[in-house]
Motif scaffolding. Structure first.
Motif, PDB file in Angstrom:
ATOM      1  N   MET A   1      54.282  72.267  54.620  1.00 53.15           N
ATOM      2  CA  MET A   1      52.918  72.796  54.531  1.00 53.15           C
ATOM      3  C   MET A   1      51.973  71.677  54.111  1.00 53.15           C
ATOM      4  N   THR A   2      50.905  71.507  54.852  1.00 51.70           N
ATOM      5  CA  THR A   2      49.939  70.459  54.546  1.00 51.70           C
ATOM      6  C   THR A   2      48.998  70.943  53.456  1.00 51.70           C
ATOM      7  N   THR A   3      48.728  70.096  52.488  1.00 53.46           N
ATOM      8  CA  THR A   3      47.830  70.470  51.395  1.00 53.46           C
ATOM      9  C   THR A   3      46.713  69.451  51.277  1.00 53.46           C
ATOM     10  N   GLN A   4      45.603  69.894  50.722  1.00 50.80           N
ATOM     11  CA  GLN A   4      44.464  69.017  50.498  1.00 50.80           C
ATOM     12  C   GLN A   4      44.030  69.134  49.051  1.00 50.80           C
ATOM     13  N   THR A   5      43.657  68.036  48.473  1.00 54.81           N
ATOM     14  CA  THR A   5      43.185  68.028  47.094  1.00 54.81           C
ATOM     15  C   THR A   5      41.681  68.207  47.084  1.00 54.81           C
ATOM     16  N   PRO A   6      41.139  69.175  46.344  1.00 55.03           N
ATOM     17  CA  PRO A   6      39.694  69.375  46.293  1.00 55.03           C
ATOM     18  C   PRO A   6      38.991  68.141  45.762  1.00 55.03           C
ATOM     19  N   SER A   7      37.784  67.901  46.284  1.00 56.57           N
ATOM     20  CA  SER A   7      37.044  66.724  45.840  1.00 56.57           C
ATOM     21  C   SER A   7      36.614  66.849  44.393  1.00 56.57           C
ATOM     22  N   ASP A   8      36.368  68.059  43.942  1.00 62.80           N
ATOM     23  CA  ASP A   8      35.943  68.293  42.558  1.00 62.80           C
ATOM     24  C   ASP A   8      36.865  69.316  41.924  1.00 62.80           C
ATOM     25  N   PRO A   9      37.885  68.872  41.159  1.00 64.44           N
ATOM     26  CA  PRO A   9      38.851  69.806  40.566  1.00 64.44           C
ATOM     27  C   PRO A   9      38.220  70.815  39.615  1.00 64.44           C
ATOM     28  N   ALA A  10      37.023  70.516  39.103  1.00 68.75           N
ATOM     29  CA  ALA A  10      36.386  71.409  38.133  1.00 68.75           C
ATOM     30  C   ALA A  10      35.471  72.428  38.811  1.00 68.75           C
ATOM     31  N   ALA A  11      35.303  72.328  40.137  1.00 67.59           N
ATOM     32  CA  ALA A  11      34.375  73.199  40.846  1.00 67.59           C
ATOM     33  C   ALA A  11      34.869  74.640  40.865  1.00 67.59           C
ATOM     34  N   THR A  12      33.907  75.568  40.947  1.00 62.84           N
ATOM     35  CA  THR A  12      34.246  76.975  41.059  1.00 62.84           C
ATOM     36  C   THR A  12      34.987  77.227  42.371  1.00 62.84           C
ATOM     37  N   LEU A  13      36.005  78.078  42.327  1.00 57.97           N
ATOM     38  CA  LEU A  13      36.754  78.368  43.545  1.00 57.97           C
ATOM     39  C   LEU A  13      35.853  79.061  44.568  1.00 57.97           C
ATOM     40  N   ASP A  14      35.991  78.649  45.841  1.00 55.70           N
ATOM     41  CA  ASP A  14      35.231  79.269  46.920  1.00 55.70           C
ATOM     42  C   ASP A  14      36.187  80.016  47.842  1.00 55.70           C
ATOM     43  N   HIS A  15      35.658  80.541  48.943  1.00 55.15           N
ATOM     44  CA  HIS A  15      36.474  81.331  49.861  1.00 55.15           C
ATOM     45  C   HIS A  15      37.647  80.529  50.409  1.00 55.15           C
ATOM     46  N   GLU A  16      37.420  79.255  50.702  1.00 54.92           N
ATOM     47  CA  GLU A  16      38.506  78.433  51.221  1.00 54.92           C
ATOM     48  C   GLU A  16      39.621  78.269  50.190  1.00 54.92           C
ATOM     49  N   ASP A  17      39.247  78.165  48.929  1.00 57.37           N
ATOM     50  CA  ASP A  17      40.256  78.044  47.867  1.00 57.37           C
ATOM     51  C   ASP A  17      41.089  79.318  47.759  1.00 57.37           C
ATOM     52  N   TYR A  18      40.421  80.478  47.816  1.00 54.72           N
ATOM     53  CA  TYR A  18      41.166  81.732  47.740  1.00 54.72           C
ATOM     54  C   TYR A  18      42.035  81.930  48.980  1.00 54.72           C
ATOM     55  N   ASP A  19      41.548  81.463  50.125  1.00 59.67           N
ATOM     56  CA  ASP A  19      42.363  81.521  51.334  1.00 59.67           C
ATOM     57  C   ASP A  19      43.613  80.654  51.165  1.00 59.67           C
ATOM     58  N   ALA A  20      43.448  79.492  50.512  1.00 59.58           N
ATOM     59  CA  ALA A  20      44.587  78.606  50.277  1.00 59.58           C
ATOM     60  C   ALA A  20      45.603  79.268  49.343  1.00 59.58           C
ATOM     61  N   LEU A  21      45.108  79.951  48.307  1.00 58.59           N
ATOM     62  CA  LEU A  21      46.006  80.668  47.394  1.00 58.59           C
ATOM     63  C   LEU A  21      46.764  81.765  48.131  1.00 58.59           C
ATOM     64  N   ASP A  22      46.050  82.511  48.966  1.00 60.46           N
ATOM     65  CA  ASP A  22      46.701  83.580  49.731  1.00 60.46           C
ATOM     66  C   ASP A  22      47.774  83.008  50.658  1.00 60.46           C
ATOM     67  N   ALA A  23      47.465  81.856  51.272  1.00 61.47           N
ATOM     68  CA  ALA A  23      48.425  81.237  52.188  1.00 61.47           C
ATOM     69  C   ALA A  23      49.683  80.790  51.446  1.00 61.47           C
ATOM     70  N   ILE A  24      49.499  80.247  50.248  1.00 59.45           N
ATOM     71  CA  ILE A  24      50.659  79.818  49.462  1.00 59.45           C
ATOM     72  C   ILE A  24      51.505  81.023  49.066  1.00 59.45           C
TER      73      ILE A  24
END
Length: 268
Positions: A1-24
């Motif tokens: 599974m390919t993963t990407q590191t967010p540019s700002d680790p402290a940023a509020t989670l957005d829809h793409e982040d929640y989609d990534a959590l759901d995928a995991i």
């Protein structure tokens, strides 16, 4: 599974982040059918932040997701992340969301309309299905769909039940009653919403799917989380009473085994 590191680790989670959590979680579910949905995890996260002592990932990961001692190592009878990158991505996203929730619970808010207040990431499943075209709704006809916030509340109570010793009522009766009342408000959300639907929380113009009573109970439950967070922080970790061993009498044999009287040996 390919993963990407967010540019700002402290940023509020957005829809793409929640989609990534759901995928995991979906991927984990291929190796462990009991892996919960994110909404359940969201509730568990809030409870972990309200627990009287810090619970580290090594302790809650096996309980919540069913992973083994090494989350990325294949488990014969358990779940594991597909690789280290997937595990690290999940933990980074979890940590960011946990920091968001912790900040919200620590904020001094007077209304849930305050943008700083705690807003769980929830889905109105019944509302989403009701908004589907009739042909697609037929696929869900025989499925029992959860009520709004029900899965979140079940996740919260999952932590309370699995770490019961850390949630035992304190000796102070007022605080114990406060704790029980707050938990009762969350338990109420684990039940079905049997009221008359008045609003759709998935689509503003969708068919009603959530009752007014449910929305009121949900608001009460969020305030209950604030109460539980305050209680947990004020009480701190449970401590066991120190038991002092009885001191031998002066004419008793010394417990060191010397054969001498206590007063002539260690009691001198």
């Amino acid at each position: 599974m390919t993963t990407q590191t967010p540019s700002d680790p402290a940023a509020t989670l957005d829809h793409e982040d929640y989609d990534a959590l759901d995928a995991i979680l979906d991927d984990l579910r291929t190796r462990g059918e009991d892996v919960p949905q994110w909404e359940f995890c969201e509730g568990a996260m809030a409870a972990l932040l309200c627990t009287r002592r810090p619970i580290e990932p090594a302790e809650w990961l096996p309980v919540l997701l069913g992973t083994g001692p090494l989350p990325t190592a294949p488990q014969e009878d358990g779940t594991h992340f597909s690789n280290t990158a997937q595990y690290e991505q999940f933990m980074q996203l979890w940590s960011r969301r946990s920091a968001e929730v912790a900040a919200s619970l620590a904020a001094n808010v007077d209304t849930l309309e305050d943008e700083r207040s705690y807003h769980p990431e929830l889905m109105d499943v019944r509302g989403a299905v009701a908004a589907l075209p009739e042909a697609e709704r037929a696929d869900f006809k025989d499925q029992e769909l959860p009520a709004y916030a029900q899965v979140w509340a079940l996740g919260f109570m999952f932590v309370v039940e699995n770490w019961g010793e850390d949630w035992e009522p304190p000796r102070d009766k007022d605080t114990a009653a406060w704790l029980d009342e707050a938990l009762d408000r969350i338990v109420a959300l684990t039940e079905d919403d049997t009221g008359k639907p008045t609003v759709n929380m998935h689509a503003e113009d969708g068919p009603p799917s959530v009752s007014d009573d449910r929305l009121n109970d949900f608001g009460a439950a969020i305030w209950a989380v604030y109460d539980l967070h305050q209680i947990g922080k004020s009480l701190g970790p449970r401590t066991e009473p120190v038991r002092k061993e009885a001191t031998p009498g002066r004419n008793d044999p010394c417990p060191c085994g010397s054969g001498k009287k206590y007063k002539k040996c260690h009691g001198a």
